[in-house]
Design a protein around this motif. Sequence first.
Motif, PDB file in Angstrom:
ATOM      1  N   GLY A 167       0.815  -1.221   0.000  1.00 32.08           N
ATOM      2  CA  GLY A 167       0.000   0.000   0.000  1.00 32.08           C
ATOM      3  C   GLY A 167       0.843   1.264   0.000  1.00 32.08           C
ATOM      4  O   GLY A 167       0.379   2.302   0.483  1.00 32.08           O
ATOM      5  N   SER A 168       2.053   1.180  -0.561  1.00 26.48           N
ATOM      6  CA  SER A 168       2.945   2.347  -0.529  1.00 26.48           C
ATOM      7  C   SER A 168       2.234   3.622  -0.958  1.00 26.48           C
ATOM      8  O   SER A 168       2.347   4.658  -0.314  1.00 26.48           O
ATOM      9  CB  SER A 168       4.152   2.123  -1.448  1.00 26.48           C
ATOM     10  OG  SER A 168       5.017   1.180  -0.862  1.00 26.48           O
ATOM     11  N   HIS A 169       1.483   3.533  -2.052  1.00 26.95           N
ATOM     12  CA  HIS A 169       0.842   4.741  -2.560  1.00 26.95           C
ATOM     13  C   HIS A 169      -0.399   5.134  -1.782  1.00 26.95           C
ATOM     14  O   HIS A 169      -0.681   6.310  -1.603  1.00 26.95           O
ATOM     15  CB  HIS A 169       0.510   4.589  -4.055  1.00 26.95           C
ATOM     16  CG  HIS A 169       1.559   5.239  -4.885  1.00 26.95           C
ATOM     17  ND1 HIS A 169       1.533   6.576  -5.178  1.00 26.95           N
ATOM     18  CD2 HIS A 169       2.714   4.760  -5.386  1.00 26.95           C
ATOM     19  CE1 HIS A 169       2.604   6.899  -5.855  1.00 26.95           C
ATOM     20  NE2 HIS A 169       3.345   5.808  -5.993  1.00 26.95           N
ATOM     21  N   VAL A 170      -1.129   4.157  -1.316  1.00 26.96           N
ATOM     22  CA  VAL A 170      -2.479   4.460  -0.817  1.00 26.96           C
ATOM     23  C   VAL A 170      -2.616   4.338   0.700  1.00 26.96           C
ATOM     24  O   VAL A 170      -3.730   4.360   1.227  1.00 26.96           O
ATOM     25  CB  VAL A 170      -3.511   3.544  -1.530  1.00 26.96           C
ATOM     26  CG1 VAL A 170      -3.701   3.977  -2.970  1.00 26.96           C
ATOM     27  CG2 VAL A 170      -3.088   2.082  -1.468  1.00 26.96           C
ATOM     28  N   LEU A 171      -1.474   4.274   1.405  1.00 28.95           N
ATOM     29  CA  LEU A 171      -1.525   4.032   2.850  1.00 28.95           C
ATOM     30  C   LEU A 171      -2.291   5.125   3.608  1.00 28.95           C
ATOM     31  O   LEU A 171      -2.992   4.839   4.572  1.00 28.95           O
ATOM     32  CB  LEU A 171      -0.097   3.897   3.397  1.00 28.95           C
ATOM     33  CG  LEU A 171       0.113   2.898   4.525  1.00 28.95           C
ATOM     34  CD1 LEU A 171      -0.422   1.524   4.202  1.00 28.95           C
ATOM     35  CD2 LEU A 171       1.590   2.818   4.886  1.00 28.95           C
ATOM     36  N   GLY A 172      -2.164   6.372   3.151  1.00 29.01           N
ATOM     37  CA  GLY A 172      -2.885   7.461   3.812  1.00 29.01           C
ATOM     38  C   GLY A 172      -4.384   7.331   3.617  1.00 29.01           C
ATOM     39  O   GLY A 172      -5.180   7.684   4.499  1.00 29.01           O
ATOM     40  N   LEU A 173      -4.780   6.799   2.458  1.00 31.30           N
ATOM     41  CA  LEU A 173      -6.207   6.613   2.188  1.00 31.30           C
ATOM     42  C   LEU A 173      -6.729   5.431   3.000  1.00 31.30           C
ATOM     43  O   LEU A 173      -7.845   5.468   3.535  1.00 31.30           O
ATOM     44  CB  LEU A 173      -6.444   6.381   0.689  1.00 31.30           C
ATOM     45  CG  LEU A 173      -5.880   7.455  -0.251  1.00 31.30           C
ATOM     46  CD1 LEU A 173      -6.183   7.109  -1.706  1.00 31.30           C
ATOM     47  CD2 LEU A 173      -6.441   8.825   0.104  1.00 31.30           C
ATOM     48  N   ILE A 174      -5.916   4.388   3.102  1.00 34.30           N
ATOM     49  CA  ILE A 174      -6.306   3.226   3.913  1.00 34.30           C
ATOM     50  C   ILE A 174      -6.422   3.652   5.380  1.00 34.30           C
ATOM     51  O   ILE A 174      -7.370   3.278   6.074  1.00 34.30           O
ATOM     52  CB  ILE A 174      -5.290   2.069   3.732  1.00 34.30           C
ATOM     53  CG1 ILE A 174      -5.366   1.519   2.302  1.00 34.30           C
ATOM     54  CG2 ILE A 174      -5.535   0.954   4.745  1.00 34.30           C
ATOM     55  CD1 ILE A 174      -4.296   0.494   1.946  1.00 34.30           C
ATOM     56  N   ALA A 175      -5.470   4.482   5.844  1.00 37.26           N
ATOM     57  CA  ALA A 175      -5.514   4.966   7.232  1.00 37.26           C
ATOM     58  C   ALA A 175      -6.820   5.712   7.489  1.00 37.26           C
ATOM     59  O   ALA A 175      -7.385   5.631   8.578  1.00 37.26           O
ATOM     60  CB  ALA A 175      -4.316   5.867   7.505  1.00 37.26           C
ATOM     61  N   GLY A 176      -7.293   6.435   6.480  1.00 38.04           N
ATOM     62  CA  GLY A 176      -8.533   7.201   6.632  1.00 38.04           C
ATOM     63  C   GLY A 176      -9.779   6.399   6.303  1.00 38.04           C
ATOM     64  O   GLY A 176     -10.888   6.939   6.315  1.00 38.04           O
ATOM     65  N   GLY A 177      -9.616   5.122   5.981  1.00 37.62           N
ATOM     66  CA  GLY A 177     -10.774   4.261   5.698  1.00 37.62           C
ATOM     67  C   GLY A 177     -11.447   4.591   4.379  1.00 37.62           C
ATOM     68  O   GLY A 177     -12.645   4.371   4.210  1.00 37.62           O
ATOM     69  N   GLU A 178     -10.678   5.113   3.418  1.00 39.82           N
ATOM     70  CA  GLU A 178     -11.296   5.611   2.187  1.00 39.82           C
ATOM     71  C   GLU A 178     -10.880   4.894   0.916  1.00 39.82           C
ATOM     72  O   GLU A 178     -11.126   5.385  -0.161  1.00 39.82           O
ATOM     73  CB  GLU A 178     -10.965   7.101   2.022  1.00 39.82           C
ATOM     74  CG  GLU A 178     -11.885   8.019   2.757  1.00 39.82           C
ATOM     75  CD  GLU A 178     -13.362   7.801   2.430  1.00 39.82           C
ATOM     76  OE1 GLU A 178     -13.743   7.892   1.256  1.00 39.82           O
ATOM     77  OE2 GLU A 178     -14.123   7.528   3.373  1.00 39.82           O
ATOM     78  N   PHE A 179     -10.165   3.783   1.016  1.00 42.34           N
ATOM     79  CA  PHE A 179      -9.764   3.131  -0.229  1.00 42.34           C
ATOM     80  C   PHE A 179     -10.253   1.691  -0.186  1.00 42.34           C
ATOM     81  O   PHE A 179     -11.337   1.373  -0.644  1.00 42.34           O
ATOM     82  CB  PHE A 179      -8.245   3.228  -0.404  1.00 42.34           C
ATOM     83  CG  PHE A 179      -7.774   2.851  -1.777  1.00 42.34           C
ATOM     84  CD1 PHE A 179      -8.142   3.594  -2.880  1.00 42.34           C
ATOM     85  CD2 PHE A 179      -6.959   1.753  -1.964  1.00 42.34           C
ATOM     86  CE1 PHE A 179      -7.710   3.249  -4.157  1.00 42.34           C
ATOM     87  CE2 PHE A 179      -6.515   1.402  -3.229  1.00 42.34           C
ATOM     88  CZ  PHE A 179      -6.897   2.153  -4.324  1.00 42.34           C
TER      89      PHE A 179
END
Length: 400
Positions: free
Chosen positions: A191-203
């Motif tokens: 999730g290198s690219h999308v880790l911030g979105l995963i952290a926010g529950g949005e991906f």
Amino acid sequence: MSYAYLDRLNRTLHDHESWRERECLNMIPSENHGSRHMRSMLATDFGNRYTAPDRFYRGTKFADELLALCEEVARKVFNARYADVRPLSGHTADMAVLLSLTRPGDKIVSVSPDNGGYPGITHLGLGKLLGLKNMYFPYDDSVVNIRGRDSATLVRGEKPKVVFFGASFIPFPHPAKQVSEAATGTAVFDGSHVLGLIAGGEFQDPLREGCQLLIGSTHKSLPGPQGGVILSNNEEVFRAVSSRIHPGIVDNVHLNRVAALTVALLEMMQFGKPYAQAVVRNSQALAKALAGSGIRLRGAPAGYTKSHQVLLDYDAPKLSLISDRLEQANIIIDNGGRVGTSELTRLGYGSQDMDEVAELMASVILGKKPLEFVRKRVKGIAGQHHEAKYVLKSVPSLTA
Ligand SMILES: Cc1ncc(COP(=O)(O)O)c(C=O)c1O
């Protein structure tokens, strides 16, 4: 002599920061803006200290507390039972996974570099160095995603040791659940690219979609310091990877980075949801406005994007020309045509601002306005957005 070099260093730093922070629209999706609070941690004494699991170094009681604290926060943010924040980068985390879970000759399946997969784990990178047999997911370019059913069939038939979801070009969630159900080996989400979105529950939520590991960089959509992380709910798989980190893969963990990561994770704990929602909203607004201005984008049938990335749809020479012209207008993207919205979002740009950003980009790409004119307007906008949003109020220091 030293002072002349120091002067050059200071000037380079000043010129870089005043240009990139005050005069540019920074839209490389691998980058982000770190809060002052986060950056201040990078300059602390932790940056000059060591700690090691074998207790070789003394004087580490607070360093060890810091590592434990960061991992506790990481577990909370990602709702994971296990976290290891020692990898120095996303690539180091990938390396830890492959060195721990594979032997030469093993098969691994991932997204092909031809389809935006991260080259570092493919036959161009670690796959070759470790003697692995790299195989690639069937891919549907029209929706910029791996084909779920065909990928599951491939995985069921080939029984790879590791199935790697995630990619460097990733506008949409991967069908991780569907494909991981077919896996007999370990399912990993990079999730290198999308880790911030995963952290926010949005991906997407890889640890609840059949992946035993979620790994990645901590500085792309997640606005942390440059570094890496490994997360898991599976004790056996986590131990297999985490136990190999020292002394094989990371020696000095760069404790100042760990302190800075703790701040970024706390920012995500507090503001991850609205931040991630705003990132995706901005991507969608930008894509809509760019497409409306006649710019060719990938993924139209799927609605262009559900991540921090909008992908331009031109051939490689044209993309290189476009990124070059945009750079001359102080709009910074990469040569692959990836346009990112994380950093602008972090600096408080909203979806209403995306119309203007799209208009400026389109006028450069379509050659409608002189670069000098666009650059002036970009400087005007960038000069008004240089403080990170979604940050914690700083708590008074105990030693103050
Ligand atoms: C999917 C993916 N994984 C891993 C990496 C490597 O990350 P890092 O630059 O933190 O080593 C990248 C880099 O862009 C990436 O896109």
